[in-house]
Design a protein around this motif. Structure first.
Motif, PDB file in Angstrom:
ATOM      1  N   ASP A   1      13.407 -45.942  -7.327  1.00 45.19           N
ATOM      2  CA  ASP A   1      12.507 -45.185  -6.446  1.00 45.19           C
ATOM      3  C   ASP A   1      11.562 -44.309  -7.262  1.00 45.19           C
ATOM      4  OD1 ASP A   1      11.675 -43.956  -3.836  1.00 45.19           O
ATOM      5  OD2 ASP A   1      12.547 -42.177  -4.809  1.00 45.19           O
ATOM      6  N   ARG A   2      12.094 -43.631  -8.286  1.00 45.15           N
ATOM      7  CA  ARG A   2      11.245 -42.750  -9.095  1.00 45.15           C
ATOM      8  C   ARG A   2      10.180 -43.543  -9.853  1.00 45.15           C
ATOM      9  NH1 ARG A   2      13.877 -37.680  -9.586  1.00 45.15           N
ATOM     10  NH2 ARG A   2      14.818 -37.404  -7.518  1.00 45.15           N
ATOM     11  N   LEU A   3      10.553 -44.732 -10.350  1.00 43.19           N
ATOM     12  CA  LEU A   3       9.626 -45.501 -11.176  1.00 43.19           C
ATOM     13  C   LEU A   3       8.618 -46.307 -10.358  1.00 43.19           C
ATOM     14  CD1 LEU A   3      12.030 -46.899 -13.948  1.00 43.19           C
ATOM     15  CD2 LEU A   3      10.260 -45.157 -14.224  1.00 43.19           C
ATOM     16  N   VAL A   4       9.066 -46.848  -9.224  1.00 37.72           N
ATOM     17  CA  VAL A   4       8.240 -47.817  -8.500  1.00 37.72           C
ATOM     18  C   VAL A   4       7.728 -47.275  -7.171  1.00 37.72           C
ATOM     19  CG1 VAL A   4       8.179 -50.139  -7.485  1.00 37.72           C
ATOM     20  CG2 VAL A   4       9.515 -49.714  -9.567  1.00 37.72           C
ATOM     21  N   TYR A   5       8.643 -46.770  -6.334  1.00 29.47           N
ATOM     22  CA  TYR A   5       8.257 -46.446  -4.957  1.00 29.47           C
ATOM     23  C   TYR A   5       7.567 -45.093  -4.831  1.00 29.47           C
ATOM     24  CZ  TYR A   5      11.392 -50.350  -3.988  1.00 29.47           C
ATOM     25  OH  TYR A   5      11.991 -51.583  -3.979  1.00 29.47           O
ATOM     26  N   ARG A   6       8.036 -44.088  -5.606  1.00 27.09           N
ATOM     27  CA  ARG A   6       7.430 -42.751  -5.452  1.00 27.09           C
ATOM     28  C   ARG A   6       5.941 -42.731  -5.795  1.00 27.09           C
ATOM     29  NH1 ARG A   6      10.209 -37.269  -7.629  1.00 27.09           N
ATOM     30  NH2 ARG A   6       9.540 -37.979  -9.681  1.00 27.09           N
ATOM     31  N   PRO A   7       5.508 -43.442  -6.881  1.00 22.73           N
ATOM     32  CA  PRO A   7       4.052 -43.460  -7.126  1.00 22.73           C
ATOM     33  C   PRO A   7       3.255 -44.113  -5.998  1.00 22.73           C
ATOM     34  CG  PRO A   7       5.257 -44.116  -9.094  1.00 22.73           C
ATOM     35  CD  PRO A   7       6.243 -44.062  -7.987  1.00 22.73           C
ATOM     36  N   LEU A   8       3.939 -44.940  -5.186  1.00 20.07           N
ATOM     37  CA  LEU A   8       3.247 -45.628  -4.092  1.00 20.07           C
ATOM     38  C   LEU A   8       3.428 -44.925  -2.753  1.00 20.07           C
ATOM     39  CD1 LEU A   8       4.227 -49.319  -4.999  1.00 20.07           C
ATOM     40  CD2 LEU A   8       2.055 -48.171  -5.447  1.00 20.07           C
ATOM     41  N   ARG A   9       4.107 -43.747  -2.764  1.00 21.09           N
ATOM     42  CA  ARG A   9       4.351 -43.026  -1.516  1.00 21.09           C
ATOM     43  C   ARG A   9       3.013 -42.700  -0.850  1.00 21.09           C
ATOM     44  NH1 ARG A   9       9.585 -42.735  -2.290  1.00 21.09           N
ATOM     45  NH2 ARG A   9       9.853 -40.730  -3.304  1.00 21.09           N
ATOM     46  N   GLY A  10       2.943 -42.936   0.417  1.00 18.01           N
ATOM     47  CA  GLY A  10       1.691 -42.702   1.131  1.00 18.01           C
ATOM     48  C   GLY A  10       0.873 -43.958   1.327  1.00 18.01           C
ATOM     49  N   ARG A  11       1.203 -45.020   0.541  1.00 18.31           N
ATOM     50  CA  ARG A  11       0.530 -46.294   0.767  1.00 18.31           C
ATOM     51  C   ARG A  11       1.119 -46.960   2.011  1.00 18.31           C
ATOM     52  NH1 ARG A  11      -1.704 -48.135  -4.132  1.00 18.31           N
ATOM     53  NH2 ARG A  11      -2.360 -46.301  -5.332  1.00 18.31           N
ATOM     54  N   SER A  12       0.551 -48.096   2.389  1.00 17.36           N
ATOM     55  CA  SER A  12       1.025 -48.776   3.595  1.00 17.36           C
ATOM     56  C   SER A  12       2.416 -49.376   3.363  1.00 17.36           C
ATOM     57  CB  SER A  12       0.044 -49.893   3.965  1.00 17.36           C
ATOM     58  OG  SER A  12       0.113 -50.942   3.017  1.00 17.36           O
ATOM     59  N   SER A  13       3.104 -49.645   4.471  1.00 20.97           N
ATOM     60  CA  SER A  13       4.439 -50.245   4.384  1.00 20.97           C
ATOM     61  C   SER A  13       4.387 -51.639   3.763  1.00 20.97           C
ATOM     62  CB  SER A  13       5.073 -50.308   5.775  1.00 20.97           C
ATOM     63  OG  SER A  13       4.262 -51.052   6.659  1.00 20.97           O
ATOM     64  N   VAL A  14       3.238 -52.341   3.932  1.00 24.95           N
ATOM     65  CA  VAL A  14       3.095 -53.668   3.326  1.00 24.95           C
ATOM     66  C   VAL A  14       3.070 -53.550   1.798  1.00 24.95           C
ATOM     67  CG1 VAL A  14       1.608 -55.687   3.125  1.00 24.95           C
ATOM     68  CG2 VAL A  14       1.910 -54.575   5.351  1.00 24.95           C
ATOM     69  N   THR A  15       2.385 -52.533   1.289  1.00 27.73           N
ATOM     70  CA  THR A  15       2.338 -52.315  -0.162  1.00 27.73           C
ATOM     71  C   THR A  15       3.741 -52.076  -0.713  1.00 27.73           C
ATOM     72  OG1 THR A  15       0.130 -51.367   0.028  1.00 27.73           O
ATOM     73  CG2 THR A  15       1.371 -50.876  -1.978  1.00 27.73           C
ATOM     74  N   LEU A  16       4.502 -51.225  -0.040  1.00 24.32           N
ATOM     75  CA  LEU A  16       5.864 -50.946  -0.490  1.00 24.32           C
ATOM     76  C   LEU A  16       6.755 -52.175  -0.371  1.00 24.32           C
ATOM     77  CD1 LEU A  16       6.175 -47.402   1.073  1.00 24.32           C
ATOM     78  CD2 LEU A  16       6.218 -47.939  -1.364  1.00 24.32           C
ATOM     79  N   LEU A  17       6.533 -52.981   0.683  1.00 20.50           N
ATOM     80  CA  LEU A  17       7.317 -54.209   0.843  1.00 20.50           C
ATOM     81  C   LEU A  17       7.052 -55.160  -0.331  1.00 20.50           C
ATOM     82  CD1 LEU A  17       9.061 -56.209   2.475  1.00 20.50           C
ATOM     83  CD2 LEU A  17       6.983 -56.907   3.667  1.00 20.50           C
ATOM     84  N   VAL A  18       5.790 -55.316  -0.706  1.00 20.86           N
ATOM     85  CA  VAL A  18       5.450 -56.197  -1.835  1.00 20.86           C
ATOM     86  C   VAL A  18       6.040 -55.641  -3.134  1.00 20.86           C
ATOM     87  CG1 VAL A  18       3.543 -57.107  -3.208  1.00 20.86           C
ATOM     88  CG2 VAL A  18       3.368 -57.072  -0.719  1.00 20.86           C
ATOM     89  N   ALA A  19       5.988 -54.326  -3.289  1.00 16.41           N
ATOM     90  CA  ALA A  19       6.585 -53.724  -4.486  1.00 16.41           C
ATOM     91  C   ALA A  19       8.087 -53.998  -4.538  1.00 16.41           C
ATOM     92  CB  ALA A  19       6.326 -52.224  -4.484  1.00 16.41           C
ATOM     93  N   SER A  20       8.753 -53.929  -3.383  1.00 11.72           N
ATOM     94  CA  SER A  20      10.201 -54.198  -3.359  1.00 11.72           C
ATOM     95  C   SER A  20      10.497 -55.662  -3.685  1.00 11.72           C
ATOM     96  CB  SER A  20      10.789 -53.817  -2.002  1.00 11.72           C
ATOM     97  OG  SER A  20      10.370 -54.711  -0.987  1.00 11.72           O
ATOM     98  N   MET A  21       9.566 -56.565  -3.343  1.00 13.04           N
ATOM     99  CA  MET A  21       9.751 -57.965  -3.740  1.00 13.04           C
ATOM    100  C   MET A  21       9.727 -58.086  -5.268  1.00 13.04           C
ATOM    101  SD  MET A  21       7.379 -60.042  -1.026  1.00 13.04           S
ATOM    102  CE  MET A  21       7.757 -60.109   0.719  1.00 13.04           C
ATOM    103  N   GLY A  22       8.791 -57.378  -5.891  1.00 15.40           N
ATOM    104  CA  GLY A  22       8.743 -57.390  -7.350  1.00 15.40           C
ATOM    105  C   GLY A  22      10.016 -56.824  -7.960  1.00 15.40           C
ATOM    106  N   VAL A  23      10.521 -55.729  -7.390  1.00 14.86           N
ATOM    107  CA  VAL A  23      11.771 -55.142  -7.877  1.00 14.86           C
ATOM    108  C   VAL A  23      12.910 -56.146  -7.747  1.00 14.86           C
ATOM    109  CG1 VAL A  23      13.487 -53.357  -7.424  1.00 14.86           C
ATOM    110  CG2 VAL A  23      11.060 -52.778  -7.402  1.00 14.86           C
ATOM    111  N   SER A  24      12.935 -56.848  -6.611  1.00  8.77           N
ATOM    112  CA  SER A  24      13.994 -57.834  -6.380  1.00  8.77           C
ATOM    113  C   SER A  24      13.974 -58.939  -7.440  1.00  8.77           C
ATOM    114  CB  SER A  24      13.831 -58.438  -4.983  1.00  8.77           C
ATOM    115  OG  SER A  24      14.783 -59.454  -4.764  1.00  8.77           O
TER     116      SER A  24
END
Length: 286
Positions: free
Chosen positions: A77-100
């Motif tokens: 979360d600190r490395l990937v999701y927190r810098p994207l906080r405030g972006r759309s849920s689609v952006t975070l979903l794509v980021a989570s795919m990369g994490v996966s």
């Protein structure tokens, strides 16, 4: 039919913990964490390392795995999701795919593709009231119900639970009332990672450990959370058990490989007629 119902409840309990973790993250951060399956895989392999390579008892290996996977989730979360906080849920979903993809391939790079198993003493299935009860069934039931009870107590009867519900309802208003959103988010990831790791241990006991174990459970986890109510964490447990029972009972009339089709038919019907989930509440966007 009794055996099918029993198997359905057991299947649902295996899906309940990651579904609860997925719903917890969604209720606080409002995005569907695609990496929940990878967290399950990491948890299973960490428990394997402690149990088989270091010789720890399985319960201690599972506890250590839960803690480490929770810390890993906070780190991601600190490395990937927190810098994207405030972006759309689609952006975070794509980021989570990369994490996966990163986590699953990291596991494959370190541990290989060979299927593994925990160091547990094999035993024959028990026979009780006409039911065939497998070796790890009792462990699965006790661990799942214990974890669900603990999460429910935290969610309903602690300051952390009240803070999580306040952030989930209205993060801005919660911040005005002095609730630390970053602290709540960190605790949510810690809890979600620990639940995913416990699910990885239970799945490893049931079917063995391999790099695709989380991927195989990913779609049922999403289906269970959607049917129960994605924004209502405890409702995801209902969705998991309901889908498990429906898909297992369907094998009385359909070939067993259609179980997933039946589960997705139920999910599709739920999305059509009750998109917030059977026990979910409509999400109000302010």
């Amino acid at each position: 039919m009794g055996q099918l119902l029993f198997n359905g409840v057991l299947t649902g309990l295996l899906v309940a913990l990651p579904a609860l973790a997925l719903s917890l993250v969604f209720s606080v951060l409002r995005f569907a964490n695609f990496a929940i399956g990878a967290m399950l895989t990491v948890g299973g392999y960490l428990a394997y390392a402690f149990n088989v390579l270091l010789g720890w008892p399985l319960w201690a290996a599972a506890a250590a795995s839960a803690v480490l996977t929770g810390v890993l989730a906070v780190g991601v979360d600190r490395l990937v999701y927190r810098p994207l906080r405030g972006r759309s849920s689609v952006t975070l979903l794509v980021a989570s795919m990369g994490v996966s993809f990163f986590l699953e391939n990291a596991v494959r790079f370190v541990a290989g593709n060979t299927s593994l198993g925990f160091a547990v003493t094999p035993s024959r299935p028990l026979r009780w009231a006409g039911l065939r009860i497998g070796q790890g069934t009792g462990t699965t039931v006790l661990v799942t119900l214990g974890a669900l009870l603990a999460v429910w107590l935290v969610f309903r009867h602690t300051r952390l639970g009240r803070a999580m519900r306040a952030v989930a309802d209205n993060a801005s208003l919660a911040a005005v009332r002095g609730v630390s959103r970053d602290g709540v988010i960190a605790c949510t990831w810690l809890l979600a990672g620990a639940l995913s790791a416990l699910a990885g241990v239970l799945v490893g006991l049931d079917t063995g450990i391999d790099p695709l174990m989380g991927w195989n459970y990913l779609l049922p986890v999403f289906a269970a959370a959607i049917v129960g109510g994605l924004a209502n964490p405890m409702a995801a447990v209902f969705g998991a058990v309901a889908l498990g029972v429906v898909s297992e009972v369907s094998t009385a009339w359909l070939p067993s490989h259609y179980r997933m089709v039946v589960a997705f038919a139920v999910m599709s019907a739920c999305l059509l007629w009750r998109p917030a989930g059977v026990l979910g509440a409509r999400w109000i966007t302010r």
